[in-house]
Motif scaffolding. Sequence first.
Motif, PDB file in Angstrom:
ATOM      1  N   GLY A 171       0.920  -1.122   0.180  1.00  0.00           N
ATOM      2  CA  GLY A 171      -0.093  -0.046  -0.033  1.00  0.00           C
ATOM      3  C   GLY A 171       0.852   1.141  -0.123  1.00  0.00           C
ATOM      4  O   GLY A 171       0.148   2.477  -0.226  1.00  0.00           O
ATOM      5  N   ARG A 172       2.085   1.023   0.494  1.00  0.00           N
ATOM      6  CA  ARG A 172       3.045   2.166   0.126  1.00  0.00           C
ATOM      7  C   ARG A 172       3.737   2.513  -1.195  1.00  0.00           C
ATOM      8  O   ARG A 172       4.624   3.176  -1.042  1.00  0.00           O
ATOM      9  CB  ARG A 172       3.869   2.413   1.381  1.00  0.00           C
ATOM     10  N   VAL A 173       3.233   1.737  -2.006  1.00  0.00           N
ATOM     11  CA  VAL A 173       4.254   1.700  -3.151  1.00  0.00           C
ATOM     12  C   VAL A 173       4.279   3.383  -3.878  1.00  0.00           C
ATOM     13  O   VAL A 173       3.039   3.853  -3.621  1.00  0.00           O
ATOM     14  CB  VAL A 173       3.660   0.903  -4.187  1.00  0.00           C
ATOM     15  N   ARG A 174       5.129   3.798  -4.057  1.00  0.00           N
ATOM     16  CA  ARG A 174       5.188   5.246  -4.634  1.00  0.00           C
ATOM     17  C   ARG A 174       5.404   5.356  -6.178  1.00  0.00           C
ATOM     18  O   ARG A 174       5.399   6.465  -6.610  1.00  0.00           O
ATOM     19  CB  ARG A 174       6.159   6.146  -3.796  1.00  0.00           C
ATOM     20  N   THR A 175       6.101   4.392  -6.804  1.00  0.00           N
ATOM     21  CA  THR A 175       6.310   4.498  -8.502  1.00  0.00           C
ATOM     22  C   THR A 175       4.843   5.101  -9.015  1.00  0.00           C
ATOM     23  O   THR A 175       3.878   4.470  -8.707  1.00  0.00           O
ATOM     24  CB  THR A 175       6.759   3.067  -9.007  1.00  0.00           C
ATOM     25  N   LYS A 176       5.098   5.950  -9.901  1.00  0.00           N
ATOM     26  CA  LYS A 176       3.950   6.591 -10.429  1.00  0.00           C
ATOM     27  C   LYS A 176       3.821   6.202 -11.899  1.00  0.00           C
ATOM     28  O   LYS A 176       4.987   6.143 -12.587  1.00  0.00           O
ATOM     29  CB  LYS A 176       3.860   7.957 -10.220  1.00  0.00           C
ATOM     30  N   ALA A 177       2.684   6.128 -12.505  1.00  0.00           N
ATOM     31  CA  ALA A 177       2.629   6.055 -13.814  1.00  0.00           C
ATOM     32  C   ALA A 177       1.362   7.134 -14.358  1.00  0.00           C
ATOM     33  O   ALA A 177       0.410   7.186 -13.856  1.00  0.00           O
ATOM     34  CB  ALA A 177       1.683   4.360 -14.297  1.00  0.00           C
ATOM     35  N   LEU A 210       4.163  -2.761 -10.616  1.00  0.00           N
ATOM     36  CA  LEU A 210       2.908  -2.244  -9.963  1.00  0.00           C
ATOM     37  C   LEU A 210       3.166  -0.748  -9.628  1.00  0.00           C
ATOM     38  O   LEU A 210       4.271  -0.500  -9.489  1.00  0.00           O
ATOM     39  CB  LEU A 210       2.522  -2.879  -8.617  1.00  0.00           C
ATOM     40  N   ALA A 211       2.357   0.052 -10.260  1.00  0.00           N
ATOM     41  CA  ALA A 211       2.590   1.515 -10.252  1.00  0.00           C
ATOM     42  C   ALA A 211       1.254   2.314  -9.657  1.00  0.00           C
ATOM     43  O   ALA A 211       0.121   1.730 -10.071  1.00  0.00           O
ATOM     44  CB  ALA A 211       3.179   2.401 -11.357  1.00  0.00           C
ATOM     45  N   SER A 224      -1.953   0.004 -10.364  1.00  0.00           N
ATOM     46  CA  SER A 224      -2.395  -0.424 -11.444  1.00  0.00           C
ATOM     47  C   SER A 224      -1.059  -1.508 -12.150  1.00  0.00           C
ATOM     48  O   SER A 224       0.030  -1.288 -11.428  1.00  0.00           O
ATOM     49  CB  SER A 224      -2.570   0.338 -12.564  1.00  0.00           C
ATOM     50  N   LEU A 225      -1.282  -2.461 -13.123  1.00  0.00           N
ATOM     51  CA  LEU A 225      -0.313  -3.204 -13.395  1.00  0.00           C
ATOM     52  C   LEU A 225       0.116  -2.710 -14.750  1.00  0.00           C
ATOM     53  O   LEU A 225      -0.831  -2.595 -15.661  1.00  0.00           O
ATOM     54  CB  LEU A 225      -0.836  -4.740 -13.451  1.00  0.00           C
ATOM     55  N   PHE A 226       1.530  -2.651 -14.889  1.00  0.00           N
ATOM     56  CA  PHE A 226       2.127  -2.396 -16.230  1.00  0.00           C
ATOM     57  C   PHE A 226       3.148  -3.062 -16.573  1.00  0.00           C
ATOM     58  O   PHE A 226       3.746  -3.903 -15.898  1.00  0.00           O
ATOM     59  CB  PHE A 226       2.570  -0.865 -16.005  1.00  0.00           C
ATOM     60  N   LEU A 227       2.958  -3.465 -18.193  1.00  0.00           N
ATOM     61  CA  LEU A 227       4.318  -4.170 -18.481  1.00  0.00           C
ATOM     62  C   LEU A 227       5.245  -2.962 -19.273  1.00  0.00           C
ATOM     63  O   LEU A 227       4.912  -2.297 -19.878  1.00  0.00           O
ATOM     64  CB  LEU A 227       3.826  -4.796 -19.871  1.00  0.00           C
ATOM     65  N   VAL A 228       6.495  -2.933 -18.429  1.00  0.00           N
ATOM     66  CA  VAL A 228       7.404  -2.038 -19.021  1.00  0.00           C
ATOM     67  C   VAL A 228       8.602  -2.512 -19.683  1.00  0.00           C
ATOM     68  O   VAL A 228       9.531  -3.280 -18.766  1.00  0.00           O
ATOM     69  CB  VAL A 228       7.684  -1.273 -17.567  1.00  0.00           C
ATOM     70  N   LYS A 271      -7.249  -3.727 -16.097  1.00  0.00           N
ATOM     71  CA  LYS A 271      -7.912  -2.414 -15.372  1.00  0.00           C
ATOM     72  C   LYS A 271      -7.291  -1.705 -14.666  1.00  0.00           C
ATOM     73  O   LYS A 271      -6.265  -2.112 -13.803  1.00  0.00           O
ATOM     74  CB  LYS A 271      -9.637  -3.000 -14.874  1.00  0.00           C
ATOM     75  N   LEU A 272      -7.551  -0.168 -14.614  1.00  0.00           N
ATOM     76  CA  LEU A 272      -6.817   0.555 -13.752  1.00  0.00           C
ATOM     77  C   LEU A 272      -7.284   0.210 -12.212  1.00  0.00           C
ATOM     78  O   LEU A 272      -8.340  -0.302 -11.887  1.00  0.00           O
ATOM     79  CB  LEU A 272      -7.202   1.878 -14.177  1.00  0.00           C
ATOM     80  N   ASN A 273      -6.257   0.549 -11.589  1.00  0.00           N
ATOM     81  CA  ASN A 273      -6.586   0.466  -9.880  1.00  0.00           C
ATOM     82  C   ASN A 273      -6.687  -0.988  -9.613  1.00  0.00           C
ATOM     83  O   ASN A 273      -7.267  -1.194  -8.638  1.00  0.00           O
ATOM     84  CB  ASN A 273      -7.497   1.508  -9.363  1.00  0.00           C
ATOM     85  N   ASN A 274      -6.563  -1.856 -10.371  1.00  0.00           N
ATOM     86  CA  ASN A 274      -6.849  -3.409 -10.021  1.00  0.00           C
ATOM     87  C   ASN A 274      -5.577  -4.422 -10.211  1.00  0.00           C
ATOM     88  O   ASN A 274      -5.961  -5.369 -10.687  1.00  0.00           O
ATOM     89  CB  ASN A 274      -8.028  -4.088 -10.831  1.00  0.00           C
ATOM     90  N   GLY A 275      -4.267  -3.812  -9.953  1.00  0.00           N
ATOM     91  CA  GLY A 275      -3.170  -4.320 -10.479  1.00  0.00           C
ATOM     92  C   GLY A 275      -2.894  -5.530  -9.522  1.00  0.00           C
ATOM     93  O   GLY A 275      -2.477  -6.471 -10.122  1.00  0.00           O
TER      94      GLY A 275
END
Length: 567
Positions: A171-177, A210-211, A224-228, A271-275
């Motif tokens: 819940g404290r993840v700070r990486t942003k997208a 996760l970002a 949210s979940l991303f492929l980077v 989906k957004l916010n469902n990572g």
Amino acid sequence: MGFSEQVNLSLRLLDASPAWHRVCELAEGLDEDLSRQVVLAAADISENLLLPLNGPADAAGCRIENGRVKVPDAYHAAWAGFAGDGWLGIDAPEDLGGQGLPLALQAACQMLFDRAAIAFGMLGGATRSAVFVLDAHAEEPHRSLWSEKLLTGEWSATICISEPDAGSDLGRVRTKAEQGADGTWRVTGNKCWISYGDHDMTPRIGHMLLARTGDAASGTRGLSLFLVPNTTDDGAPNGVTAERLEEKLGLHGSPTCVMRFEEAEAILIGKLNNGLPQLFAMIERMRILTGCQGAGLALASLDLALAYAAERKQGGAPAEPPVPINRHADVQRQLAEMASRSYCLQAFLLELGAVLDLSAKHPDAAVRAENADLAAFLLPIAKNFGGFTGFDTASRAIQIFGGAGYTREWPVEQYLRDARILTIYEGATGMQALDLLHRRLWKDEGKGLKIFAERMRADIAAAEAAHGGYAAQTESVLSRFLALGVSLTEQQAERAKAEYGADAFLNAAWSAISAWMGLRLITVADDNAQLAAAGRLRIREADIAIGESVARTQIPADCFEAFREEG
């Protein structure tokens, strides 16, 4: 028990599993011959391609050179051979280039891979696991393109979650997208503890990351979940940098990276916010993978100890030649304890793999749900005690070797170092204990626990005629475990008090599973005296351990609260 003997035991244990037989009924063309061919081939590549990498890679380690991580030189040809032969896609969907075989069969192979070279295998573990997230949640063309490239080993993947101040506390993840006017997402932030976050075996690495998106709420619901990818589609750098490698106790052949992302182009997955819920398709496989890593190291350590104890001569009558140390009662005790733990873990992971197969592939939704509830209950236990057994067995092997085991002349000291991380990454022991208590016992109202008891009691009933005494002892272990679950359920209002007992509850769950799998070892032993003895010992040990766990849940809180830091 060498590689081929491990194959034989895995197949024997699968054959004794009712869940595996249900899996085989659903899998067209899957029979005993095909299963044996697959696992034997895995043993061959493990022994002849992967095992020779293990010691040299541990000695060589990894390094950063000209901004890129360099892995041991022999890894490149090994990766090409391993991936080229299709081992990354054993259980992946066929439409993506996988073989579509059961996860239980993959687990049997994974224990062989990790027995041979756990550090090398970590790249394959994350890469194949990412495919299942992409298959479930990615849109085309990313789903097909990335999955196919990953399964061939042309590209690779990581699971990219932890940050310096947000390890287990996601819940404290700070990486942003942030999404630009052109619709492109860009990720900025720092991640740490990323296995194979960078390396030179594949030109493209996709980070399953996760970002936090924009002004999304705090906590895990805002992730949210991303492929980077580390490169853009045209091969240019994508703002992804490995800043440093961690200097570690073990797994020297696996680079653990601190990563920096600067405006890196990213692909939104699902989906957004469902990572986090979406990423569990990967986490689930990473947890059983951790169990298999522990089992592989445990079985390797056991085999070395058995062979050494049969050859090393010391003691006996002074007037006679020295005898092999396995003639001494205390050495026999140690070997038996190692075998009972290792074989039961092997049996349990194969059972869990079959349960996960049924949760995903059974045509009846109710059966899928039942097995999903059971798998959710079993996974924290498999993850934790896979790691614990790997480390404990390696430590016991060193004891058998004596001073020789403490030197680099033998690989058991490396197995000990490599295994120590297994109860930490992918969720430390305390997190698994709290997950079992809060989610599986309280939130789920013990649904998985009830199914577990039904399956275990079915096996007990089937064993009563031939093994009545051990069946009754197994039932006793289960009954006391269930009673402990009732007791902790009644303590929900006293949350802190119950949490002090969470670790004991986790251990009690392992005692019950150990007795269950110990009974299975007895039933499949036939004329294998060591296997039967290992099963009998495991049931007796579980009978003792369950009493200790129950007692530990009753320790007063004031024994612990003094260690709470004030201010």
